[in-house]
Scaffold this active site. Structure first.
Site, PDB file in Angstrom:
ATOM      1  N   CYS A 267       3.209  -4.843   6.724  1.00  0.00           N
ATOM      2  CA  CYS A 267       2.931  -4.733   5.294  1.00  0.00           C
ATOM      3  C   CYS A 267       4.145  -4.153   4.575  1.00  0.00           C
ATOM      4  O   CYS A 267       5.165  -3.859   5.179  1.00  0.00           O
ATOM      5  CB  CYS A 267       1.701  -3.859   5.058  1.00  0.00           C
ATOM      6  SG  CYS A 267       0.197  -4.455   5.855  1.00  0.00           S
TER       7      CYS A 267
ATOM      8  N   HIS B 229       0.833  -1.207   0.000  1.00  0.00           N
ATOM      9  CA  HIS B 229       0.000   0.000   0.000  1.00  0.00           C
ATOM     10  C   HIS B 229       0.865   1.253   0.000  1.00  0.00           C
ATOM     11  O   HIS B 229       2.104   1.181  -0.007  1.00  0.00           O
ATOM     12  CB  HIS B 229      -0.943   0.003   1.201  1.00  0.00           C
ATOM     13  CG  HIS B 229      -0.275  -0.058   2.537  1.00  0.00           C
ATOM     14  ND1 HIS B 229       0.618   0.890   2.999  1.00  0.00           N
ATOM     15  CD2 HIS B 229      -0.358  -0.978   3.538  1.00  0.00           C
ATOM     16  CE1 HIS B 229       1.035   0.579   4.205  1.00  0.00           C
ATOM     17  NE2 HIS B 229       0.469  -0.566   4.567  1.00  0.00           N
TER      18      HIS B 229
END
Length: 313
Positions: free
Chosen positions: A206, A198
């Site tokens: 992440c 992202h």
């Protein structure tokens, strides 16, 4: 109607004064209570479904649902993803053509933690060709696979991204789920989930990119999935799996795991086609891949975007 006496009070000198300020405070308190009831629980993100920061937890509005906003779109769409796709596509088409590639052709992504690199490959004919290397702005944890919820570790292994993994409503600009946990992870009792690639340059568990870079990667992936690729391979390695790098980490507790995933790395290096990956006896097993839009079927354990999911990165 409430009596006016409720809004007056006696001062020490006995004089009465209007209590309109009290009414104002009462109304403010009621308004605050109403807002507080709408807040989501404050939780800390560790890369798992049960403990994500509110920054990760934007769900699509009811009017958006999973209804594609573009005709014939197989991926979920938001106003942001549409606007980004429109602004990126013309430039990307020109850059793809200069590289002898086509925007919308099947893609393949590799990540190398140690060098903070993401590679995006695009199919042409029977092979995949490197389109671009992107710097990863940030990921948490160190080298080695993700083992459990809360370890703040980014995964390593062989994953697949299907249309249901795309999240155009992410509070981290745009995002897609890497597909953790896969069958291998589940057989090793690994826990956690919702591991994403992202924007916003920051994350725990992440892989965070800059907004500009995630817009480009997201658009390319979105076009490939909407052009008919059912899912694309995403391979995550600790480092480039050269003999020298493996020797540097020969004493790591993850060395046996890395020797296992080395075979998948090597197959791609030899053929420039992502290998077919299965799990046998709790180990990854590989066979030569084949090029084509249907070379990879969507995995059975995909994470879908929907209102039954409480939080989404």
């Amino acid at each position: 109607m409430l009596p006016a006496s409720l809004f007056r009070f006696s001062r020490p000198d006995g004089r009465r004064r209007s209590g309109l300020w009290l009414l104002t405070l009462l109304l403010l308190a009621l308004a605050f209570t109403g807002c507080a009831r709408q807040e989501r629980p404050q939780t800390r993100n560790n890369g798992s479904a049960g403990s994500l920061s509110p920054l990760y937890s934007r769900l699509p509005e009811r009017s958006e649902e999973q209804r594609p906003l573009l005709a014939h779109s197989s991926t979920p769409q938001s106003e942001l993803s549409i606007a980004v796709g429109q602004s990126q596509s013309l430039r990307l088409q020109g850059e793809f053509q200069k590289s002898g590639l086509a925007l919308g052709a099947p893609i393949f992504i590799r990540i190398f933690k140690e060098s903070h690199e993401l590679e995006l490959w695009v199919q042409r004919g029977e092979r995949y060709y490197l389109f671009r290397k992107y710097p990863i702005a940030y990921f948490s944890g160190g080298l080695g696979p993700k083992l459990e919820e809360g370890d703040q570790q980014a995964p390593e292994g062989f994953y697949a991204v299907s249309p249901q993994h795309m999240n155009p409503w992410s509070n981290f600009h745009l995002a897609f789920n890497v597909g953790y946990p896969n069958q291998y992870d589940l057989e090793h009792n690994a826990s956690g989930g919702l591991i994403m690639i992202h924007g916003k340059r920051e994350s725990i568990g992440c892989f965070a990119m800059t907004d500009r870079i995630i817009e480009e990667i997201y658009t390319i992936a979105d076009r490939a999935l909407n052009a008919g690729q059912p899912a694309f391979h995403l391979h995550i390695f600790p480092f480039r799996m050269t003999p020298a790098n493996l020797q540097r980490h020969a004493h790591s507790p993850h060395f046996a795991f890395w020797r296992n995933i080395l075979h998948g790395y090597t197959l791609f290096e030899l053929t420039h086609v992502p290998p077919l990956v299965t799990v046998q006896n709790r180990h990854y097993a590989f066979s030569p891949g084949r090029a084509g839009r249907n070379a990879l079927a969507p995995p059975a354990n995909m994470v879908s975007i929907g209102h039954d999911l409480q939080v989404l990165p």
